[in-house]
Write a protein that holds these residues in place. Structure first.
Motif, PDB file in Angstrom:
ATOM      1  N   GLU A 244      24.292  -8.217 -33.689  1.00  0.00           N
ATOM      2  CA  GLU A 244      24.191  -9.648 -33.989  1.00  0.00           C
ATOM      3  C   GLU A 244      24.556  -9.933 -35.437  1.00  0.00           C
ATOM      4  N   LYS A 245      24.133  -9.057 -36.357  1.00  0.00           N
ATOM      5  CA  LYS A 245      24.493  -9.246 -37.772  1.00  0.00           C
ATOM      6  C   LYS A 245      26.002  -9.117 -37.964  1.00  0.00           C
ATOM      7  N   PHE A 246      26.612  -8.153 -37.239  1.00  0.00           N
ATOM      8  CA  PHE A 246      28.055  -7.963 -37.382  1.00  0.00           C
ATOM      9  C   PHE A 246      28.819  -9.176 -36.863  1.00  0.00           C
ATOM     10  N   PHE A 247      28.377  -9.744 -35.743  1.00  0.00           N
ATOM     11  CA  PHE A 247      29.079 -10.897 -35.180  1.00  0.00           C
ATOM     12  C   PHE A 247      28.823 -12.166 -35.986  1.00  0.00           C
ATOM     13  N   ASN A 248      27.742 -12.221 -36.728  1.00  0.00           N
ATOM     14  CA  ASN A 248      27.454 -13.393 -37.562  1.00  0.00           C
ATOM     15  C   ASN A 248      28.091 -13.285 -38.943  1.00  0.00           C
ATOM     16  N   LEU A 249      28.656 -12.114 -39.243  1.00  0.00           N
ATOM     17  CA  LEU A 249      29.272 -11.890 -40.555  1.00  0.00           C
ATOM     18  C   LEU A 249      30.676 -12.488 -40.597  1.00  0.00           C
ATOM     19  N   ARG A 250      31.021 -13.143 -41.718  1.00  0.00           N
ATOM     20  CA  ARG A 250      32.388 -13.633 -41.921  1.00  0.00           C
ATOM     21  C   ARG A 250      33.288 -12.437 -42.249  1.00  0.00           C
ATOM     22  N   LEU A 251      34.290 -12.216 -41.404  1.00  0.00           N
ATOM     23  CA  LEU A 251      35.124 -11.024 -41.554  1.00  0.00           C
ATOM     24  C   LEU A 251      35.881 -10.971 -42.887  1.00  0.00           C
ATOM     25  N   PRO A 252      36.356 -12.095 -43.422  1.00  0.00           N
ATOM     26  CA  PRO A 252      37.042 -11.992 -44.726  1.00  0.00           C
ATOM     27  C   PRO A 252      36.141 -11.445 -45.832  1.00  0.00           C
ATOM     28  N   SER A 253      34.818 -11.593 -45.670  1.00  0.00           N
ATOM     29  CA  SER A 253      33.904 -11.106 -46.700  1.00  0.00           C
ATOM     30  C   SER A 253      33.336  -9.724 -46.380  1.00  0.00           C
ATOM     31  N   PHE A 254      33.882  -9.058 -45.329  1.00  0.00           N
ATOM     32  CA  PHE A 254      33.380  -7.742 -44.939  1.00  0.00           C
ATOM     33  C   PHE A 254      33.635  -6.723 -46.047  1.00  0.00           C
ATOM     34  N   LYS A 255      32.598  -5.991 -46.408  1.00  0.00           N
ATOM     35  CA  LYS A 255      32.709  -4.901 -47.376  1.00  0.00           C
ATOM     36  C   LYS A 255      32.193  -3.630 -46.719  1.00  0.00           C
ATOM     37  N   ALA A 256      33.079  -2.641 -46.636  1.00  0.00           N
ATOM     38  CA  ALA A 256      32.726  -1.414 -45.928  1.00  0.00           C
ATOM     39  C   ALA A 256      31.506  -0.742 -46.551  1.00  0.00           C
TER      40      ALA A 256
ATOM     41  N   PRO B  74      13.826  10.874 -22.233  1.00  0.00           N
ATOM     42  CA  PRO B  74      13.317  10.093 -23.363  1.00  0.00           C
ATOM     43  C   PRO B  74      12.214   9.133 -22.954  1.00  0.00           C
ATOM     44  N   HIS B  75      11.320   8.850 -23.905  1.00  0.00           N
ATOM     45  CA  HIS B  75      10.342   7.782 -23.698  1.00  0.00           C
ATOM     46  C   HIS B  75      11.098   6.470 -23.498  1.00  0.00           C
ATOM     47  N   MET B  76      10.746   5.710 -22.480  1.00  0.00           N
ATOM     48  CA  MET B  76      11.418   4.445 -22.244  1.00  0.00           C
ATOM     49  C   MET B  76      11.212   3.495 -23.423  1.00  0.00           C
ATOM     50  N   GLU B  77      10.054   3.574 -24.064  1.00  0.00           N
ATOM     51  CA  GLU B  77       9.811   2.733 -25.241  1.00  0.00           C
ATOM     52  C   GLU B  77      10.792   3.083 -26.351  1.00  0.00           C
ATOM     53  N   LYS B  78      11.077   4.386 -26.508  1.00  0.00           N
ATOM     54  CA  LYS B  78      12.018   4.820 -27.537  1.00  0.00           C
ATOM     55  C   LYS B  78      13.428   4.353 -27.209  1.00  0.00           C
ATOM     56  N   VAL B  79      13.793   4.387 -25.940  1.00  0.00           N
ATOM     57  CA  VAL B  79      15.109   3.899 -25.523  1.00  0.00           C
ATOM     58  C   VAL B  79      15.245   2.415 -25.833  1.00  0.00           C
ATOM     59  N   LYS B  80      14.227   1.635 -25.494  1.00  0.00           N
ATOM     60  CA  LYS B  80      14.279   0.194 -25.741  1.00  0.00           C
ATOM     61  C   LYS B  80      14.308  -0.106 -27.241  1.00  0.00           C
ATOM     62  N   GLU B  81      13.541   0.649 -28.029  1.00  0.00           N
ATOM     63  CA  GLU B  81      13.556   0.454 -29.483  1.00  0.00           C
ATOM     64  C   GLU B  81      14.948   0.703 -30.047  1.00  0.00           C
ATOM     65  N   THR B  82      15.597   1.758 -29.572  1.00  0.00           N
ATOM     66  CA  THR B  82      16.945   2.070 -30.054  1.00  0.00           C
ATOM     67  C   THR B  82      17.927   0.988 -29.652  1.00  0.00           C
ATOM     68  N   ILE B  83      17.834   0.513 -28.412  1.00  0.00           N
ATOM     69  CA  ILE B  83      18.725  -0.565 -27.966  1.00  0.00           C
ATOM     70  C   ILE B  83      18.485  -1.832 -28.782  1.00  0.00           C
ATOM     71  N   ASP B  84      17.213  -2.155 -29.054  1.00  0.00           N
ATOM     72  CA  ASP B  84      16.904  -3.332 -29.871  1.00  0.00           C
ATOM     73  C   ASP B  84      17.488  -3.187 -31.270  1.00  0.00           C
ATOM     74  N   TRP B  85      17.391  -1.985 -31.844  1.00  0.00           N
ATOM     75  CA  TRP B  85      17.918  -1.733 -33.198  1.00  0.00           C
ATOM     76  C   TRP B  85      19.434  -1.892 -33.208  1.00  0.00           C
ATOM     77  N   LEU B  86      20.097  -1.376 -32.193  1.00  0.00           N
ATOM     78  CA  LEU B  86      21.552  -1.519 -32.108  1.00  0.00           C
ATOM     79  C   LEU B  86      21.935  -2.976 -31.891  1.00  0.00           C
ATOM     80  N   ARG B  87      21.186  -3.707 -31.063  1.00  0.00           N
ATOM     81  CA  ARG B  87      21.510  -5.112 -30.805  1.00  0.00           C
ATOM     82  C   ARG B  87      21.361  -5.956 -32.067  1.00  0.00           C
ATOM     83  N   GLU B  88      20.321  -5.689 -32.859  1.00  0.00           N
ATOM     84  CA  GLU B  88      20.147  -6.427 -34.115  1.00  0.00           C
ATOM     85  C   GLU B  88      21.331  -6.202 -35.043  1.00  0.00           C
ATOM     86  N   GLY B  89      21.800  -4.948 -35.127  1.00  0.00           N
ATOM     87  CA  GLY B  89      22.980  -4.673 -35.946  1.00  0.00           C
ATOM     88  C   GLY B  89      24.211  -5.368 -35.412  1.00  0.00           C
TER      89      GLY B  89
END
Length: 512
Positions: A297-309, A280-295
């Motif tokens: 961070e959003k999951f860890f910042n979410l209040r679990l009682p308000s989680f909606k599947a 794989p292109h290393m840039e593509k690998v880093k982009e994918t890792i960045d995309w997963l990390r952003e998700g």
């Protein structure tokens, strides 16, 4: 029982002893020097002086002597046996699979050029690069020929006459002529074409620290001994050119001047790699890792009682894949069914655990792995958060809880289209993530094999990290002297930099 008077017991014991003793068998092909390779000092003392005289247009001038000397010089430089050399063509455009081009004096070139097609491991399935995630491999490699070989070929060419054949050696009886040539200068009665062929292999074996897969890629030749390694190994064409030039210097005792046209060679310019089919292109690998990390961070910042599947399943899946890929890059994990390794399986003090991907009941292929502290914090935070979520929303559980048959329920899972927990496997990852996650699940193994090598990790340690076992090289056998502590120590040194700086893995807010 080997000495038992009971014939049945004695035979059974002897068979068992023989089976165990096979582990001590030495494969001589793995050594820098062996009975199949001529020592470089022997070559320099007995054969090289005569080849130098030939390149300087001195010494014997009969046709058979010069033809055989030219073939010997080509075999030694290219690492090809005589049958392969006989297929060599002389080609001004370097268009055939294995060809030689004379120097272009008008362009200021002083040396000829070698060209051979690159190799890649065979695959049964068709490769699909639909998302353009993989680098374009070089289709062939070119190297400057040494000055000595160029001059020998120039002296030899008039003996080809007016033949219409494109082959550089269009002669019958070349095998006998080469053997006679070697016998003429043989002081020990063991100079053979095979040993001449193995000279370059032995030199490159020393230069690469035993990385036979790299040598195969450099020379464009398959060797069954490294069939598996080739699936994960890539070689930068610029590094290949440097290794080939250094091998020439050791072989001939002098450096090969760079030709003027080398810098503009399309292989060295537009294409960069040869090796495994889909790196794989290393840039593509880093982009994918960045995309997963952003998700994540959003999951860890979410209040679990308000989680909606219906709304939040994607960020949960991204958080799970972020931790799983963090593991894949840290351990070189294969794309196995039980993809996630539990945090409880690692020592709190040392970070050492075991991994049984692609293993049998005997546990013979189970290997030692090392999880950096930041990764273990990441795993612990995710496992705790998912456990809390299931307590708050038990409806997410499937009818049968995702489970590892040997180690119990997995603490990590994905949410499918029906918003139910599904186990983490290559199939479910592809189904759940779809086109948003175009990289093959086993991409981390290829990337880490490349990064570890660039970080200066030895070939032995890199293969132990990959979990490769064959031909008596298994590092974890009962009779092995492999030093686990040294491997873990090297991983402690290089892993933080590779994971965090090279790839972009960073603890999620909940694991800092």
């Amino acid at each position: 029982d080997v000495c038992s008077s009971d014939l049945g017991a004695r035979q059974a014991a002897q068979e068992l002893a023989y089976a165990r003793t096979r582990a001590f068998e030495i494969d001589r092909r793995l050594f820098p020097w062996n009975s199949q390779a001529m020592r470089l000092k022997e070559f320099h003392r007995h054969i090289l002086p005569h080849l130098k005289k030939m390149s300087a247009n001195r010494g014997p001038s009969d046709q058979q002597h010069i033809v055989a000397g030219a073939a010997v010089a080509v075999m030694a430089e290219t690492g090809r046996n005589l049958n392969e050399v006989l297929r060599l063509t002389i080609d001004p455009k370097l268009s055939s699979e294995f060809s030689y081009r004379q120097p272009n004096s008008s362009a200021g070139e002083t040396c000829g050029r070698w060209k051979w097609d690159s190799i890649s491991p065979p695959y049964e399935s068709e490769f699909n690069n639909e998302h353009k995630f993989a680098v374009d491999p070089a289709n062939y490699l070119t190297y400057p020929a040494s000055t000595i070989v160029t001059k020998i070929i120039e002296r030899y060419l008039p003996f080809r006459g007016e033949t219409k054949s494109k082959r550089l050696f269009p002669f019958k009886g070349l095998h006998r002529a080469v053997r006679n040539y070697l016998d003429e200068y043989d002081a020990y009665d063991h100079f053979t074409p095979t040993r001449i062929t193995n000279l370059s292999w032995a030199i490159l074996h020393e230069l690469t620290g035993g990385e036979l897969a790299i040598i195969c890629l450099l020379l464009g030749l398959h060797r069954p001994l490294v069939q598996v390694e080739l699936f994960y190994t890539i070689l930068e064409t610029s590094e290949g050119a440097g290794l080939f030039a250094e091998a020439q210097r050791k072989l001939w005792g002098e450096s090969t001047p760079d030709t003027i046209g080398a810098a503009n060679d399309p292989v060295l310019g537009d294409r960069q790699f040869v090796g495994c089919r889909a790196f794989p292109h290393m840039e593509k690998v880093k982009e994918t890792i960045d995309w997963l990390r952003e998700g994540s961070e959003k999951f860890f910042n979410l209040r679990l009682p308000s989680f909606k599947a219906e709304r939040d399943s994607e960020i949960l899946n991204r958080a799970v894949m972020y931790a799983t890929w963090h593991q894949f890059f840290s351990f070189g994990t294969r794309a196995i069914c039980n993809a996630y390794q539990k945090n409880e399986g690692f020592s709190d003090d040392s970070g050492i655990g075991i991994l049984s991907d692609k293993d049998f009941v005997t546990g013979y292929k189970t290997r030692v792995i090392f999880a950096p502290k930041r990764l273990r914090l990441h795993m612990s935070a995710l496992e705790q958060r998912l456990a809390t979520l299931l307590e708050l929303q038990p409806s997410l559980r499937p009818l049968a809880t995702t489970s590892d048959k040997q180690n119990g329920p997995s603490p990590v899972w994905l949410l499918d289209k029906a918003y139910k927990c599904v186990e983490l496997t290559p199939t479910t990852i592809q189904e759940v993530m779809k086109e948003k996650f175009p990289l093959p699940v086993n991409s981390p193994r290829k990337v880490m094999r490349y990064l570890l090598r660039k970080a200066g990790i030895s070939h032995t340690h890199a293969e132990a990290f990959m979990g490769h076992w064959w031909h008596g090289r298994e590092p974890f056998s009962p009779f092995s002297s492999f030093d686990f502590s040294r491997l873990v120590g090297r991983l402690r040194e290089v892993m933080p930099d590779l994971l965090e700086k090279k790839l972009g893995f960073d603890p999620t807010p909940g694991s800092r």
